[in-house]
Design a protein around this motif. Sequence first.
Motif, short mmCIF file in Angstrom:
data_model
loop_
_atom_site.label_atom_id
_atom_site.label_comp_id
_atom_site.label_asym_id
_atom_site.label_seq_id
_atom_site.Cartn_x
_atom_site.Cartn_y
_atom_site.Cartn_z
N GLU A 85 -6.27 21.09 42.96
CA GLU A 85 -6.98 21.56 41.79
C GLU A 85 -6.48 22.99 41.65
O GLU A 85 -7.34 23.93 41.27
CB GLU A 85 -8.40 21.29 41.74
CG GLU A 85 -8.53 19.86 41.86
CD GLU A 85 -10.28 19.82 41.91
OE1 GLU A 85 -10.91 20.60 42.01
OE2 GLU A 85 -10.53 18.50 41.55
N GLY A 86 -5.24 23.33 41.56
CA GLY A 86 -4.85 24.86 41.23
C GLY A 86 -5.32 25.86 42.55
O GLY A 86 -4.71 26.94 42.23
N HIS A 87 -5.53 25.31 43.60
CA HIS A 87 -5.75 26.36 44.67
C HIS A 87 -4.90 26.00 45.91
O HIS A 87 -4.87 24.74 46.22
CB HIS A 87 -7.22 26.38 45.15
CG HIS A 87 -8.16 26.69 43.69
ND1 HIS A 87 -8.22 28.00 43.45
CD2 HIS A 87 -8.80 25.90 42.79
CE1 HIS A 87 -8.93 28.05 42.43
NE2 HIS A 87 -9.22 26.82 42.01
N GLU A 88 -4.61 27.07 46.40
CA GLU A 88 -3.69 26.63 47.75
C GLU A 88 -4.73 26.40 48.95
O GLU A 88 -5.89 26.80 48.78
CB GLU A 88 -2.92 27.65 48.49
CG GLU A 88 -1.77 27.94 47.66
CD GLU A 88 -0.92 29.32 48.31
OE1 GLU A 88 -1.47 30.08 49.38
OE2 GLU A 88 0.38 29.20 48.14
N ALA A 89 -4.68 25.42 49.72
CA ALA A 89 -5.35 24.78 50.81
C ALA A 89 -5.37 25.70 52.17
O ALA A 89 -4.84 25.20 52.97
CB ALA A 89 -5.08 23.24 51.15
#
Length: 60
Positions: A27-31
Motif C-alpha cells: 500500500e505504498g509503504h516499505e514494510a
Amino acid sequence: MRYDIRKERDESWTVFDVFTGQPAVYEGHEAVDLDMEYADDLLDLLNAVDLKRRVARGDL
C-alpha cells in the motif's frame, strides 16, 4: 515463497523480497520497522497474493 522476514539490529522486523533483498512495499509503504506479529501477518498476506498472481499467469 517470494517474501521473508528478518529481525533488524534495533529489534524491529522487515518483510523483504527474497529475490532483490529490498523491503517489500505494501500500500505504498516499505514494510520496515514492524513488530513481529504484524510482520508475520504481512508476510503471509504478501506471499498469498504473490502465489495467486503466479497461478493466474500460469507460472505454476
